[in-house]
Design an enzyme around this catalytic site. Structure first.
Site, mmCIF file in Angstrom:
data_model
loop_
_atom_site.group_PDB
_atom_site.id
_atom_site.type_symbol
_atom_site.label_atom_id
_atom_site.label_comp_id
_atom_site.label_asym_id
_atom_site.label_seq_id
_atom_site.Cartn_x
_atom_site.Cartn_y
_atom_site.Cartn_z
ATOM 1 N N CYS A 29 -61.728 9.889 -33.029
ATOM 2 C CA CYS A 29 -61.359 10.621 -33.669
ATOM 3 C C CYS A 29 -62.697 11.290 -34.290
ATOM 4 C CB CYS A 29 -60.959 9.788 -35.098
ATOM 5 S SG CYS A 29 -61.132 10.716 -36.882
ATOM 6 N N CYS A 82 -61.306 14.690 -33.406
ATOM 7 C CA CYS A 82 -60.822 15.436 -34.830
ATOM 8 C C CYS A 82 -61.847 16.048 -35.314
ATOM 9 C CB CYS A 82 -59.788 13.757 -36.170
ATOM 10 S SG CYS A 82 -58.851 12.746 -35.806
ATOM 11 N N LYS A 127 -63.366 19.109 -33.301
ATOM 12 C CA LYS A 127 -62.424 19.600 -32.708
ATOM 13 C C LYS A 127 -62.196 20.499 -34.026
ATOM 14 C CE LYS A 127 -58.411 19.227 -34.363
ATOM 15 N NZ LYS A 127 -57.856 18.516 -34.226
ATOM 16 N N TYR A 154 -50.735 19.215 -28.053
ATOM 17 C CA TYR A 154 -51.247 19.292 -29.348
ATOM 18 C C TYR A 154 -52.746 19.745 -28.779
ATOM 19 C CZ TYR A 154 -49.143 16.146 -33.644
ATOM 20 O OH TYR A 154 -48.294 15.360 -33.701
ATOM 21 N N GLU A 191 -54.407 23.362 -29.069
ATOM 22 C CA GLU A 191 -55.391 23.440 -30.322
ATOM 23 C C GLU A 191 -56.683 23.902 -29.158
ATOM 24 O OE1 GLU A 191 -55.013 20.112 -33.237
ATOM 25 O OE2 GLU A 191 -55.967 19.898 -31.842
ATOM 26 N N HIS A 227 -48.541 32.256 -57.772
ATOM 27 C CA HIS A 227 -48.619 33.898 -57.565
ATOM 28 C C HIS A 227 -50.167 34.529 -57.382
ATOM 29 C CE1 HIS A 227 -46.803 36.837 -56.285
ATOM 30 N NE2 HIS A 227 -46.840 38.292 -57.155
ATOM 31 N N GLU A 237 -45.981 29.881 -52.164
ATOM 32 C CA GLU A 237 -44.633 30.063 -52.833
ATOM 33 C C GLU A 237 -43.604 30.211 -52.527
ATOM 34 O OE1 GLU A 237 -44.569 33.881 -55.664
ATOM 35 O OE2 GLU A 237 -46.393 34.360 -54.137
HETATM 36 P P1 NDP Z 1 -49.003 15.326 -26.221
HETATM 37 O O1 NDP Z 1 -48.392 13.977 -25.850
HETATM 38 O O2 NDP Z 1 -48.842 15.816 -27.532
HETATM 39 O O3 NDP Z 1 -49.465 16.450 -25.062
HETATM 40 C C1 NDP Z 1 -49.376 15.574 -23.371
HETATM 41 C C2 NDP Z 1 -48.823 17.194 -22.784
HETATM 42 O O4 NDP Z 1 -48.984 16.698 -21.457
HETATM 43 C C3 NDP Z 1 -46.910 17.749 -22.734
HETATM 44 O O5 NDP Z 1 -47.191 18.574 -22.649
HETATM 45 C C4 NDP Z 1 -47.047 17.208 -21.514
HETATM 46 O O6 NDP Z 1 -45.551 17.007 -21.112
HETATM 47 C C5 NDP Z 1 -47.848 16.892 -20.608
HETATM 48 N N1 NDP Z 1 -48.155 16.528 -19.278
HETATM 49 C C6 NDP Z 1 -47.631 15.275 -19.320
HETATM 50 N N2 NDP Z 1 -48.285 14.751 -17.980
HETATM 51 C C7 NDP Z 1 -48.216 15.560 -17.589
HETATM 52 C C8 NDP Z 1 -48.569 16.031 -15.741
HETATM 53 N N3 NDP Z 1 -48.443 15.471 -14.865
HETATM 54 N N4 NDP Z 1 -47.734 17.707 -15.557
HETATM 55 C C9 NDP Z 1 -48.873 18.669 -15.672
HETATM 56 N N5 NDP Z 1 -48.297 18.201 -17.826
HETATM 57 C C10 NDP Z 1 -48.508 16.825 -18.075
HETATM 58 O O7 NDP Z 1 -50.883 14.752 -25.541
HETATM 59 P P2 NDP Z 1 -51.871 15.687 -26.187
HETATM 60 O O8 NDP Z 1 -53.048 15.410 -24.839
HETATM 61 O O9 NDP Z 1 -52.597 17.083 -26.322
HETATM 62 O O10 NDP Z 1 -52.435 14.231 -27.200
HETATM 63 C C11 NDP Z 1 -52.013 13.481 -27.489
HETATM 64 C C12 NDP Z 1 -51.617 12.497 -28.863
HETATM 65 O O11 NDP Z 1 -53.045 12.915 -29.758
HETATM 66 C C13 NDP Z 1 -51.043 13.538 -29.709
HETATM 67 O O12 NDP Z 1 -49.600 12.848 -29.270
HETATM 68 C C14 NDP Z 1 -51.493 12.945 -30.993
HETATM 69 O O13 NDP Z 1 -50.763 12.028 -31.871
HETATM 70 C C15 NDP Z 1 -52.207 13.051 -30.763
HETATM 71 N N6 NDP Z 1 -53.496 14.307 -31.426
HETATM 72 C C16 NDP Z 1 -53.244 14.742 -32.457
HETATM 73 C C17 NDP Z 1 -54.189 15.746 -32.580
HETATM 74 C C18 NDP Z 1 -53.981 16.486 -33.991
HETATM 75 O O14 NDP Z 1 -52.997 15.616 -35.395
HETATM 76 N N7 NDP Z 1 -54.023 17.462 -34.557
HETATM 77 C C19 NDP Z 1 -54.503 16.424 -32.496
HETATM 78 C C20 NDP Z 1 -55.197 16.108 -30.985
HETATM 79 C C21 NDP Z 1 -54.888 14.948 -30.849
HETATM 80 P P3 NDP Z 1 -43.898 17.467 -21.758
HETATM 81 O O15 NDP Z 1 -44.002 17.755 -22.768
HETATM 82 O O16 NDP Z 1 -43.046 17.904 -20.517
HETATM 83 O O17 NDP Z 1 -44.375 15.927 -21.408
#
Ligand code: NDP
Length: 491
Positions: free
Chosen positions: A45, A50, A53, A180, A184, A474, A479
């Site tokens: 984080c 976080c 970022k 995510y 982002e 408002h 709202e």
């Molecule tokens: P996510 O699990 O959110 O997303 C991973 C993405 O990668 C998905 O779209 C997935 O596709 C894709 N993917 C996985 N494997 C492959 C592959 N082999 N080839 C191509 N695409 C692939 O992970 P993130 O890394 O984005 O984030 C991890 C975690 O960190 C989040 O789940 C969240 O809990 C936390 N986080 C929170 C944030 C916030 O609160 N703002 C910000 C950043 C992270 P598919 O959908 O098809 O599985």
């Protein structure tokens, strides 16, 4: 306390969850606590998630703000972005925060070990310097790390941890993933002037979130200039010029003659070298496209950090995704070993890890067994615009029971005045029978701030009528959440 052991509690991992648990156990329950961290204090984080970022989100928003300011009478224009200047300041801030974490631990009387630790048995931790420490309880809070897809040359791509250390921003980047981190960073880098393409293997980004909300985020990303390609994944990658059949045409080559193309590849190679990266990367995607990008970012998920920790040998259960298996009290199959945060792969968010740490301390040192409540956790995705969400999506809710959907999408005053097409979305998912608001989804600037407040009402189980009994503020965007009179549809 510590009786026969060196410590009452030994924590492995100095991120948000581990530090909180260590600190509270030591300062509020007088426990003798040790903590080992082999990297920087603050964890994902604070050091590579976080915090940096969000600071990059702020940085990336100024170019559009400067543009919009002209519509409000300001004679201003954003000049070029100074990555080096920003990065220096960012690193200073992270150093400061890491110092705060160290001080908090020291001030609570926690003994720090700045090295890697692994578990030797149910009550023993082995440090990298070969010494061992015994503890009545061990808490594993080692978090997770980004994973690259299983693909030849995947190490040519970077992961989110690397972004904050780039010597120089790329001119173009391909982001793989639709979660995510992918969304982002697509928005952040686009705002900083990088040419961004995002390829996601599924039909729509942000799988699992409300369809209408993620649809609007995708539309807004496209409007802001991000090349969003659905149903596409990376299938091959190589250093530009070193792919199997020799140099291949790139998308931008179509608009260039061959000699111009060669010059462009050379330029990109020298840019890549200057950036301290491996160089421009040739990529082939599953939709048949081939292109050279300055950089490829794999935002393809994160895996729990459980490798080579001695967990299995000690009898701790490890799940299919490498996560530590725990019960509702964060206790593993070995009664003296607990685990919290991303390493357990429950809800991977900082505030959740902190709550899990607090519940663990209350259970073990306070004598009050406290299960962790993972229900109705609000969260935000810091895209531009942001998405804030709590509770069930329309799709989830209508599978569970009959629902009414209250939804409005409109051009907000601030950007409409500046002539921008930006739209926002305010949506409530309401149980037809009980009238309880089951979910709220907001796509708007500062949706993260808004959903924190709505989260209280949804967590409290308030009904649509109780939302409506609240007088509007408002003129605001939110709202609408208390003035939507008629359902848009029932499902
Ligand atoms: P996510 O699990 O959110 O997303 C991973 C993405 O990668 C998905 O779209 C997935 O596709 C894709 N993917 C996985 N494997 C492959 C592959 N082999 N080839 C191509 N695409 C692939 O992970 P993130 O890394 O984005 O984030 C991890 C975690 O960190 C989040 O789940 C969240 O809990 C936390 N986080 C929170 C944030 C916030 O609160 N703002 C910000 C950043 C992270 P598919 O959908 O098809 O599985």
């Amino acid at each position: 306390m510590a009786d026969a052991f060196d410590f009452d509690l030994f924590v492995i991992g100095g991120g948000s969850g581990g530090v909180r648990a260590a600190r509270v156990a030591a300062s509020e329950y007088d426990a003798k606590v040790g903590l080992a961290e082999d990297d920087r204090y603050g964890g994902t984080c604070v050091i590579r998630g976080c915090v940096p970022k969000k600071l990059m989100v702020f940085a990336s928003e100024y170019s559009v703000m400067a543009e919009d300011a002209q519509s409000y009478g300001w004679d201003m224009k954003a000049g070029p972005f100074n990555w080096h200047g920003f990065k220096t300041k960012l690193n200073d801030e992270l150093d400061r925060l890491e110092g705060v974490y160290r001080k908090l631990l020291d001030g609570s009387g926690v003994e720090r070990f700045d090295q890697r630790a692994r578990i030797r048995d149910a009550h023993t931790v082995e440090l990298a310097d070969g010494t061992t420490k015994t503890a009545k309880h061990i808490l594993v809070a080692t978090g997770g790390a980004p994973v690259r897809p299983d693909l030849p040359n995947a190490d040519l791509g970077i992961v989110s941890d690397d972004i904050f250390n780039l010597e120089q921003l790329p001119k173009s980047i391909l982001i793989i993933g639709g979660g995510y981190i992918a969304c982002e960073f697509a928005c952040i880098l686009n705002g900083l002037g990088v040419e961004v393409a995002l390829h996601y293997r599924g039909a729509q980004i942000l799988r699992g979130f409300d369809d209408e909300a993620r649809g609007l985020v995708a539309e807004s990303m496209r409007e802001s200039g991000i090349d969003l390609v659905m149903g596409s994944n990376i299938v091959e990658m190589a250093l530009a010029g070193e792919q199997e059949d020799g140099p291949r045409p790139t998308a931008s080559d179509a608009a260039m003659g061959a000699s111009a193309r060669d010059a462009e590849v050379l330029r990109k190679q020298s840019d890549g070298a200057a950036a301290g990266q491996s160089g421009p990367i040739w990529v082939k995607t599953s939709n048949g496209g081939e292109r050279v990008y300055d950089m490829v970012l794999f935002a393809t998920g994160r895996a729990p950090s459980t490798k080579d920790m001695g967990l299995e040998d000690a009898g701790v259960g490890i799940g299919r995704r490498g996560e530590i298996e725990v019960d509702a009290y964060s206790q593993t199959a070995v009664p003296s070993i607990y685990a919290i945060g991303d390493v357990t792969n429950r809800v991977n968010l900082t505030p959740v890890a902190i709550r899990e740490g607090m519940a663990f301390v209350k259970t073990v040192f306070g004598g009050e067994p406290t299960p962790v409540d993972h229900d109705l956790i609000a969260s935000a995705i810091f895209t531009q615009p942001e998405m804030g969400t709590v509770g069930m999506s329309e799709e989830e809710a209508r599978e569970a029971e009959p629902v009414e959907i209250y939804c409005t999408s409109f051009k907000p005053m601030q950007t409409a005045f500046a002539g921008k097409p930006n739209r926002v979305l305010m949506k409530l998912v309401v149980s037809k029978e009980t009238r309880v608001v089951l979910g709220c989804h907001i796509v708007a600037p500062n949706a993260g701030e808004l959903i924190q407040m709505v989260g209280i009402a949804v967590k409290a189980g308030l009904t649509k009528e109780q939302f409506d009994a609240t007088c509007a503020v408002h003129p605001t965007m939110s709202e609408e959440l208390v003035t939507m009179r008629n359902p848009m549809r029932t499902a």
